[in-house]
Design an enzyme around this catalytic site. Structure first.
Site, mmCIF file in Angstrom:
data_model
loop_
_atom_site.group_PDB
_atom_site.id
_atom_site.type_symbol
_atom_site.label_atom_id
_atom_site.label_comp_id
_atom_site.label_asym_id
_atom_site.label_seq_id
_atom_site.Cartn_x
_atom_site.Cartn_y
_atom_site.Cartn_z
ATOM 1 N N MET A 162 18.194 34.504 31.463
ATOM 2 C CA MET A 162 18.380 35.432 32.631
ATOM 3 C C MET A 162 19.192 34.675 33.690
ATOM 4 O O MET A 162 19.084 33.581 33.926
ATOM 5 C CB MET A 162 17.000 35.355 33.457
ATOM 6 N N GLY A 169 21.412 35.683 29.109
ATOM 7 C CA GLY A 169 20.339 34.365 29.492
ATOM 8 C C GLY A 169 19.136 35.003 29.205
ATOM 9 O O GLY A 169 18.710 36.105 29.282
ATOM 10 N N THR A 170 18.273 34.481 28.371
ATOM 11 C CA THR A 170 16.875 34.385 28.147
ATOM 12 C C THR A 170 16.507 34.901 26.750
ATOM 13 O O THR A 170 17.637 35.564 26.146
ATOM 14 C CB THR A 170 16.703 35.659 29.060
ATOM 15 N N THR A 171 15.562 34.771 26.312
ATOM 16 C CA THR A 171 14.787 35.261 25.337
ATOM 17 C C THR A 171 13.663 35.879 25.563
ATOM 18 O O THR A 171 12.675 35.187 25.935
ATOM 19 C CB THR A 171 14.737 34.434 24.059
#
Lengths: 208, 232
Positions: A1, A16-18
Site C-alpha cells: 500500500m 505495495g501490499t499483498t
C-alpha cells in the site's frame, strides 16, 4: 500500500501490499500484510490495518492509495448501514460488491471483498476501474503473483476455515519474503455468519 | 368580510392570525392527535418504544404497518400522524445519521438528530406554498451521554423527555406522569410503555398489532411475538 500517489498515479499506488481472500466451506478468510511504503522503497508504517469490516458479516482488504481506500471504506459502511436500516436486513455480499464497484471506479484502489450471506461464503475482487469479479479466491497488491502461486497450489474449496486461514497466511508470508513493499506481519480476518473476527500481529504465527 | 379574512389566516401556512397563531401548524397537530399513539420510556441503559399499528382490515399484512423504525445502530424513531409524511422524516433521519458518520467518523447523538429533523420540519412552517408535516416523532436511542428520548412536533420544536407519547389524547402522557419513576429497568419500562398505550387506545391490542423495540448499547432490538404477548 503506497500512502502517496506518485507521478504515474494509480499504477504506482498499486505497487505495495499483498492481500488475499479465500472462500471456505463455512466462511471467508481475508489476510493482508501490514506494511505501508512510499513507492515500495521506503517503509512509511509498519502497523497498517488493511482489513476493514463493512457489514455484520462482510469485510474488505484494501490496497492502493491509502486516502482513497479509507474514504471508500467509510462510504461502503454508510451504504451498508443505510441499507440495513431501510430494509431490516443486512446487505447481501453481491449488493455490497455492486455498490463498492461503483464507489471505487476511477480511484487507485483495489479490494478483495469477503462476506457470508444467505447464499453462503462469497469472495469478490474489485479493481479501480470499477470491475467486480466473483471468485473462490483472489489476491491484490504488488505481492499478488507470489500470493497466487501459493493459492493455486493450496486452495481447497471444501476446506475448513482454519485450513483457509493457514493457506491465506502462507500466501501473504510468501509475498512478504520476496516483495519489498509487503511485510511487517499479518492481519487475518475470519468472516462467518457470526461476524468478523480480525487479528493482527507483527508475528504471523500469533494470528493463525 | 370578517369571515373571509379569518379563512385567509388558516389557508396560508406562513400567515399568522391576529393573536399570533399558525392555524396550519395547529391543524397538523390535530392530525397527529388523531393518529395511533406511540410511547417512549427511557430507563437506566436504554429506551423502550411501543406503538399499536392500526390495520385497516384483517387482510392487511401487520408487518406492513410500520410505526417503529431503526434509524442508526443505536437510534430508532417512533411516529404518529400521517404515515406518508412520517416516512419521509424517517428516511431523512437515516441518511442524516450516515452523513454524520461520513463527516466525523462517529455516530450522531439523539439530540443532534432530533434537532436536525426539527429544522427540516420548521422550514415547512415558514416556506410559501409548503404544508407542515402532519406527523410527530419520538427520536430515541443511546449515545455517548447515555439513553436519550426526544420529541419533534409539527411546529418543528424539539424537546427532551424521560417518558412521553405522540399521537392520541393527553391520557397517555398523564398516565406516564403518574407512573414514571427514575431507575426503571428495561422490563419495567416496557411494561409502563405498553400500559400507557392501552390507556390511550379504545380497542384491546393484540400481540400482532403491538410493536415494541428497545434501544440500548447493544443496539436496536425488536421484541418477538412471545415477548409482546407477555407484556399484554
Amino acid at each position: 500500500m503506497a500512502n502517496r500517489t506518485t507521478a504515474d498515479g494509480a499504477r504506482a499506488a498499486k505497487t505495495g501490499t499483498t492481500t488475499v481472500g479465500l472462500a471456505a466451506a463455512d466462511g471467508v478468510v481475508l489476510a493482508a500484510d501490514r506494511r505501508a511504503s512510499l513507492g515500495g522503497g521506503f517503509v512509511a508504517n509498519k502497523d497498517v490495518s488493511k482489513i476493514e469490516q463493512v457489514g455484520p458479516s462482510a469485510a474488505v482488504t484494501i490496497s492502493g492509495s491509502v486516502g482513497a481506500a479509507q474514504a471508500l471504506v467509510r462510504r461502503l459502511r454508510a451504504e451498508a448501514s443505510l441499507y440495513e436500516n431501510r430494509r431490516g436486513r443486512p446487505m447481501s455480499v453481491s449488493a455490497l460488491a455492486t455498490a463498492a464497484g461503483d464507489a471505487l471506479r476511477g480511484h487507485p484502489v483495489w479490494l478483495v471483498l469477503g462476506g457470508v450471506d444467505d447464499g453462503g461464503p462469497r469472495v469478490y475482487e474489485l479493481d479501480g476501474g470499477g470491475g467486480v469479479l466473483a471468485d473462490d479466491y483472489a489476491a491484490t497488491g504488488s505481492g499478488m503473483q507470489l500470493a497466487y502461486g501459493v493459492l493455486e497450489r493450496r486452495y481447497d474449496p471444501d476446506g475448513s476455515l482454519d485450513d483457509a486461514a493457514a493457506t491465506a497466511a502462507a500466501a501473504v508470508d510468501a509475498a512478504s519474503e520476496r516483495d519489498t513493499a509487503s511485510g511487517n506481519g499479518l492481519t487475518l480476518a475470519r468472516v462467518t455468519v457470526e461476524g468478523v473476527d480480525v487479528r493482527t500481529s507483527a508475528d504471523p504465527a500469533e494470528v493463525t | 368580510m370578517q369571515g373571509h379574512e379569518q379563512t385567509a389566516y388558516d389557508r396560508g401556512v406562513t400567515v399568522f392570525s391576529p393573536d399570533g397563531r399558525l392555524y396550519q401548524v395547529e391543524y397538523a397537530r390535530e392530525a397527529v392527535e388523531r393518529g395511533a399513539p406511540a410511547v417512549g420510556v427511557a430507563y437506566d441503559g436504554g429506551v423502550v418504544l411501543a406503538a399499536n399499528g392500526r390495520r385497516r382490515s384483517p387482510l392487511q399484512d401487520p408487518d406492513s404497518v410500520e410505526k417503529l423504525h431503526a434509524v442508526d445502530d443505536r437510534i430508532g424513531i417512533a411516529t404518529a400522524g400521517h404515515v406518508a409524511d412520517a416516512r419521509r422524516l424517517v428516511d431523512r433521519a437515516r441518511v442524516r445519521a450516515q452523513e454524520e458518520r461520513l463527516r466525523y467518523g462517529e455516530p450522531t447523538t439523539v439530540e443532534a438528530l432530533a434537532k436536525a429533523l426539527a429544522d427540516l420540519v420548521q422550514e415547512t412552517t415558514q416556506t410559501g406554498g409548503s404544508r407542515p408535516f402532519g406527523a410527530a416523532l419520538l427520536v430515541a436511542g443511546v449515545d455517548d451521554r447515555g439513553p436519550s428520548l426526544y420529541q419533534v412536533d409539527p411546529s418543528g420544536t424539539p424537546s427532551g423527555w424521560r417518558a412521553t407519547a405522540v399521537g392520541g389524547d393527553g391520557a397517555l402522557v398523564s398516565h406516564l406522569e403518574r407512573r414514571y419513576e427514575d431507575g426503571l429497568d428495561e422490563a419495567a419500562a416496557a411494561e409502563l410503555a405498553v400500559d400507557a398505550l392501552r390507556e390511550g387506545t379504545e380497542a384491546d391490542s393484540t400481540p400482532t398489532d403491538l410493536d415494541v423495540t428497545r434501544i440500548d448499547a447493544a443496539g436496536y432490538r425488536v421484541y418477538d411475538e412471545d415477548e409482546r404477548r407477555g407484556l399484554l
